[in-house]
Design an enzyme around this catalytic site. Structure first.
Site, PDB file in Angstrom:
ATOM      1  N   GLY A 257      13.951   2.691  26.349  1.00  0.00           N
ATOM      2  CA  GLY A 257      15.399   2.771  26.132  1.00  0.00           C
ATOM      3  C   GLY A 257      15.888   1.542  25.390  1.00  0.00           C
ATOM      4  N   GLY A 258      15.208   1.235  24.277  1.00  0.00           N
ATOM      5  CA  GLY A 258      15.609   0.120  23.426  1.00  0.00           C
ATOM      6  C   GLY A 258      16.310   0.645  22.188  1.00  0.00           C
TER       7      GLY A 258
ATOM      8  N   LYS B  96      19.398   5.988   9.595  1.00  0.00           N
ATOM      9  CA  LYS B  96      20.857   6.051   9.411  1.00  0.00           C
ATOM     10  C   LYS B  96      21.259   7.372   8.758  1.00  0.00           C
ATOM     11  CE  LYS B  96      20.408   3.176  11.474  1.00  0.00           C
ATOM     12  NZ  LYS B  96      19.283   2.378  12.012  1.00  0.00           N
TER      13      LYS B  96
ATOM     14  N   ILE C 189      15.269   1.566  19.017  1.00  0.00           N
ATOM     15  CA  ILE C 189      14.762   2.747  18.330  1.00  0.00           C
ATOM     16  C   ILE C 189      14.911   3.987  19.210  1.00  0.00           C
ATOM     17  CG2 ILE C 189      12.663   3.860  17.418  1.00  0.00           C
ATOM     18  CD1 ILE C 189      11.757   1.107  16.444  1.00  0.00           C
TER      19      ILE C 189
ATOM     20  N   ALA D 187      15.772  -6.409   9.623  1.00  0.00           N
ATOM     21  CA  ALA D 187      15.645  -6.372   8.166  1.00  0.00           C
ATOM     22  C   ALA D 187      16.414  -7.527   7.523  1.00  0.00           C
ATOM     23  CB  ALA D 187      16.160  -5.035   7.641  1.00  0.00           C
TER      24      ALA D 187
ATOM     25  N   ALA E  14       5.133   3.037  -0.344  1.00  0.00           N
ATOM     26  CA  ALA E  14       6.288   3.026  -1.251  1.00  0.00           C
ATOM     27  C   ALA E  14       7.018   1.698  -1.108  1.00  0.00           C
ATOM     28  CB  ALA E  14       7.219   4.186  -0.904  1.00  0.00           C
TER      29      ALA E  14
ATOM     30  N   HIS F 262      46.745  -2.950   9.004  1.00  0.00           N
ATOM     31  CA  HIS F 262      47.097  -1.981  10.042  1.00  0.00           C
ATOM     32  C   HIS F 262      47.241  -0.605   9.409  1.00  0.00           C
ATOM     33  CE1 HIS F 262      48.919  -0.230  13.592  1.00  0.00           C
ATOM     34  NE2 HIS F 262      49.858   0.286  12.805  1.00  0.00           N
TER      35      HIS F 262
ATOM     36  N   GLY G  31       9.723  -1.010  -0.451  1.00  0.00           N
ATOM     37  CA  GLY G  31      10.828  -1.019   0.510  1.00  0.00           C
ATOM     38  C   GLY G  31      10.364  -1.102   1.950  1.00  0.00           C
TER      39      GLY G  31
ATOM     40  N   LYS H 153       0.828  -1.218   0.000  1.00  0.00           N
ATOM     41  CA  LYS H 153       0.000   0.000   0.000  1.00  0.00           C
ATOM     42  C   LYS H 153       0.857   1.261   0.000  1.00  0.00           C
ATOM     43  CE  LYS H 153      -0.821   0.159   5.037  1.00  0.00           C
ATOM     44  NZ  LYS H 153      -0.184  -1.042   5.575  1.00  0.00           N
TER      45      LYS H 153
HETATM   46  P1  NAI Z   1      12.931  -2.599  21.903  1.00  0.00           P
HETATM   47  O1  NAI Z   1      12.328  -3.901  22.252  1.00  0.00           O
HETATM   48  O2  NAI Z   1      14.295  -2.546  21.339  1.00  0.00           O
HETATM   49  O3  NAI Z   1      12.951  -1.657  23.184  1.00  0.00           O
HETATM   50  C1  NAI Z   1      11.802  -1.297  23.883  1.00  0.00           C
HETATM   51  C2  NAI Z   1      12.219  -0.771  25.236  1.00  0.00           C
HETATM   52  O4  NAI Z   1      11.086  -0.160  25.826  1.00  0.00           O
HETATM   53  C3  NAI Z   1      12.702  -1.840  26.190  1.00  0.00           C
HETATM   54  O5  NAI Z   1      13.904  -1.421  26.773  1.00  0.00           O
HETATM   55  C4  NAI Z   1      11.573  -1.945  27.198  1.00  0.00           C
HETATM   56  O6  NAI Z   1      12.027  -2.309  28.486  1.00  0.00           O
HETATM   57  C5  NAI Z   1      11.003  -0.550  27.184  1.00  0.00           C
HETATM   58  N1  NAI Z   1       9.594  -0.423  27.555  1.00  0.00           N
HETATM   59  C6  NAI Z   1       8.567  -1.238  27.210  1.00  0.00           C
HETATM   60  N2  NAI Z   1       7.399  -0.746  27.682  1.00  0.00           N
HETATM   61  C7  NAI Z   1       7.697   0.402  28.344  1.00  0.00           C
HETATM   62  C8  NAI Z   1       6.927   1.387  29.026  1.00  0.00           C
HETATM   63  N3  NAI Z   1       5.603   1.285  29.111  1.00  0.00           N
HETATM   64  N4  NAI Z   1       7.573   2.430  29.575  1.00  0.00           N
HETATM   65  C9  NAI Z   1       8.919   2.551  29.472  1.00  0.00           C
HETATM   66  N5  NAI Z   1       9.692   1.665  28.831  1.00  0.00           N
HETATM   67  C10 NAI Z   1       9.089   0.602  28.261  1.00  0.00           C
HETATM   68  O7  NAI Z   1      11.859  -1.907  20.928  1.00  0.00           O
HETATM   69  P2  NAI Z   1      12.020  -0.735  19.892  1.00  0.00           P
HETATM   70  O8  NAI Z   1      13.170   0.125  20.239  1.00  0.00           O
HETATM   71  O9  NAI Z   1      10.678  -0.127  19.768  1.00  0.00           O
HETATM   72  O10 NAI Z   1      12.382  -1.494  18.561  1.00  0.00           O
HETATM   73  C11 NAI Z   1      11.459  -2.430  17.998  1.00  0.00           C
HETATM   74  C12 NAI Z   1      12.150  -3.435  17.144  1.00  0.00           C
HETATM   75  O11 NAI Z   1      12.658  -2.839  15.978  1.00  0.00           O
HETATM   76  C13 NAI Z   1      13.311  -4.081  17.850  1.00  0.00           C
HETATM   77  O12 NAI Z   1      12.909  -5.358  18.260  1.00  0.00           O
HETATM   78  C14 NAI Z   1      14.390  -4.181  16.836  1.00  0.00           C
HETATM   79  O13 NAI Z   1      14.583  -5.516  16.490  1.00  0.00           O
HETATM   80  C15 NAI Z   1      13.884  -3.427  15.631  1.00  0.00           C
HETATM   81  N6  NAI Z   1      14.838  -2.382  15.273  1.00  0.00           N
HETATM   82  C16 NAI Z   1      16.105  -2.718  14.931  1.00  0.00           C
HETATM   83  C17 NAI Z   1      17.029  -1.757  14.647  1.00  0.00           C
HETATM   84  C18 NAI Z   1      18.404  -2.162  14.321  1.00  0.00           C
HETATM   85  O14 NAI Z   1      18.632  -3.314  13.990  1.00  0.00           O
HETATM   86  N7  NAI Z   1      19.380  -1.263  14.423  1.00  0.00           N
HETATM   87  C19 NAI Z   1      16.710  -0.344  14.681  1.00  0.00           C
HETATM   88  C20 NAI Z   1      15.366  -0.098  15.088  1.00  0.00           C
HETATM   89  C21 NAI Z   1      14.489  -1.097  15.347  1.00  0.00           C
END
Ligand code: NAI
Length: 472
Positions: free
Chosen positions: A185-186, A55, A188, A324, A41, A448, A43, A39
């Site tokens: 603090g995950g 990025k 994203i 991804a 773009a 190196h 990608g 639905k």
């Molecule tokens: P996440 O699972 O990485 O982090 C969510 C965080 O929110 C956790 O630390 C959790 O303890 C906290 N949390 C949950 N409920 C909460 C609340 N009510 N109040 C405060 N903190 C709370 O999820 P995120 O960052 O949303 O990413 C989602 C997915 O997207 C990930 O599983 C990841 O695999 C993927 N992703 C991967 C990236 C990469 O590979 N660089 C970049 C962005 C996303």
């Protein structure tokens, strides 16, 4: 039942993210008449509102920060400032170019792109609703569900697209706010915290767990926390975000509970990043006898077949990490399976990267998980602080740790936190996939001076004969 006027394909892929478009290209290459429905773009989230645009903003904000901090190296900037609208335009140019590139690959490979929202409508059929509301029934022999995932909303923080936003909203900000609350603090939350903190926004991270990035070893996550604190980010840990109220002054008041005590902060924007949920609701799974589990995940076998005849599922809608590159691999295996080739998903090494500063990149289990198995381990760790190339790049935060089986010397995991970790992890992933030993890495000549030498040094350390470090 197919009617004469109904467009029918050997294979239809629902969703064009890094899982779906890769799968569709492969299916066409295997000679199947293939369509890919989306639905938006081409990608999907990754290319349009996820990995790629984030990025771009991460890079652009680093350029600004480096220019600002360059005086110590003799780089003096004049009227340095951020034009957020121009930064966004640069970012959008990249996503549009890449999305157009998929269109080109579809054309070149003979994949039919069908624009619209697809919904399963019983075995062998989908109904696609276009942006103009018109519907079309599409027939398929085999179907691959690749509908991805969406941000999870939490009570008290209904998304409004302006002040209470998800990652898509946070990647489209064209006027910098003064203050931002980031819930979660995950991955994203922290990547975008870095972007906006570097651009001068006062960011407060509200994390429910007792530390950020709990999916990584504590010592791997620590340098990211420390660097964000240095940048002026406020971290509330063990904190509950209770609700948001819009104030008359145009700002948002966020009620929190930290360590059981009520508190509040006033910000301009709230980003909610507390995880994602598979897009498996409202796609008509029941019409082919499929159900997702409570988390929204569709079960598959190791060829990505679902329990419904002629239906496969890949990427974020299936079990495993929402990444991804995992989705793309799923897509290739599913295409082989659909095309009747011998195949199975058999991933030994799945890299996991967080594009914070410093970056985190790991492959294999965490050290804590390996230690919990009780298996004797060999561990080699090397700090970037002792590496010449890291010093010349002003990037001495972090380390590389290599963990192997003490009996066989086979590498079990590599954890990297540091600049360029996202690139360095490729050779570690190859080592795991090939069943390499620590000795194999130690015997591999590394150029190196490079950041990659930290992996070599960690291997020497694991073997008990460190070169540029003393024995622990
Ligand atoms: P996440 O699972 O990485 O982090 C969510 C965080 O929110 C956790 O630390 C959790 O303890 C906290 N949390 C949950 N409920 C909460 C609340 N009510 N109040 C405060 N903190 C709370 O999820 P995120 O960052 O949303 O990413 C989602 C997915 O997207 C990930 O599983 C990841 O695999 C993927 N992703 C991967 C990236 C990469 O590979 N660089 C970049 C962005 C996303």
């Amino acid at each position: 039942m197919a009617t004469d006027s109904m467009r029918t394909f050997d294979a239809v892929v629902l969703g064009s993210g890094p899982g779906g478009y890769v799968c569709a290209i492969r299916l066409a290459q295997y000679g199947l008449k293939t369509a890919c429905i989306d639905k938006g773009a081409l990608g999907g989230v990754c290319l349009n509102v996820g990995c790629i645009p984030s990025k771009a903003l991460i890079h652009a904000s680093k350029v600004y920060k480096k220019a600002k901090d360059g005086a110590g190296m003799g780089v003096i900037a004049g009227d340095l400032h951020v034009d957020m609208a121009a930064m966004q335009a640069w970012k959008t140019g990249i996503t549009q170019k890449l999305s157009g590139g998929i269109g080109g690959l579809f054309k070149g490979n003979g994949v039919t792109h069908i624009a619209g929202t697809g919904k399963l409508a019983g075995p062998g059929k989908l109904i696609v609703t276009g942006a103009d509301g018109k519907t079309e029934t599409i027939g398929y022999g085999k179907l691959v569900i690749a509908t991805g995932s969406s941000p999870i909303a939490i009570p008290g923080f209904a998304f409004d697209g302006a002040q209470i936003i998800d990652s898509t909203g946070a990647l489209a900000i064209s006027t910098l706010p003064k203050a931002m609350a980031v819930i979660g603090g995950g991955v994203i939350g922290l990547e975008l915290t870095d972007v906006y903190a570097r651009l001068g926004v006062q960011v407060t991270v509200i994390e429910a767990a007792d530390r950020i990035l709990a999916m990584f070893d504590a010592d791997v996550a620590r340098p990211v926390y420390q660097k964000q604190i240095k940048l002026g980010v406020k971290h509330l840990q063990g904190a509950k975000a209770l609700g948001a109220t819009k104030l008359a002054n145009g700002r948002v008041r966020v009620e929190v509970e930290v360590g059981g005590k009520p508190d509040a902060l006033e910000v301009d924007v709230v980003l909610v990043a507390v995880g994602r949920r598979p897009n498996t609701r409202d796609i008509g799974l029941e019409t082919v006898g499929l159900t997702a589990d409570a988390r929204g995940v569709i079960a598959t076998d190791n060829q990505l077949r679902t329990t419904a005849a002629n239906v496969w599922a890949i990427g974020d809608v299936t079990q495993g990490p929402m990444l991804a590159h995992k989705a793309s691999r799923d897509g290739e295996v599913a295409a082989e399976s659909v095309a009747g080739k011998k195949t199975a998903l058999d991933i030994i090494a799945m890299p996991n990267v967080v594009y914070t500063d410093p970056e985190i990149a790991t492959v294999g289990p965490t050290l804590a998980e390996l230690q919990a198995t009780g298996k004797p381990l060999k561990i080699g760790k090397f700090s970037f602080g002792a590496l010449g190339r890291a010093m010349t790049a002003n990037a001495t935060d972090g380390f590389v740790r290599l963990v192997s089986d003490a009996q066989t010397d086979t590498i079990l995991a590599v954890q990297i936190v540091g600049a360029e970790a996202s690139e360095l992890i490729a050779s570690a992933a190859l080592a795991l996939e090939m069943g390499a030993t620590t000795e194999d890495v130690a015997l591999t000549v590394h150029a190196h001076p490079t950041m990659a030498e930290a992996l070599l040094e960690a291997a020497h350390g694991a073997m008990g004969h460190p070169l540029h470090a003393l024995k622990p």
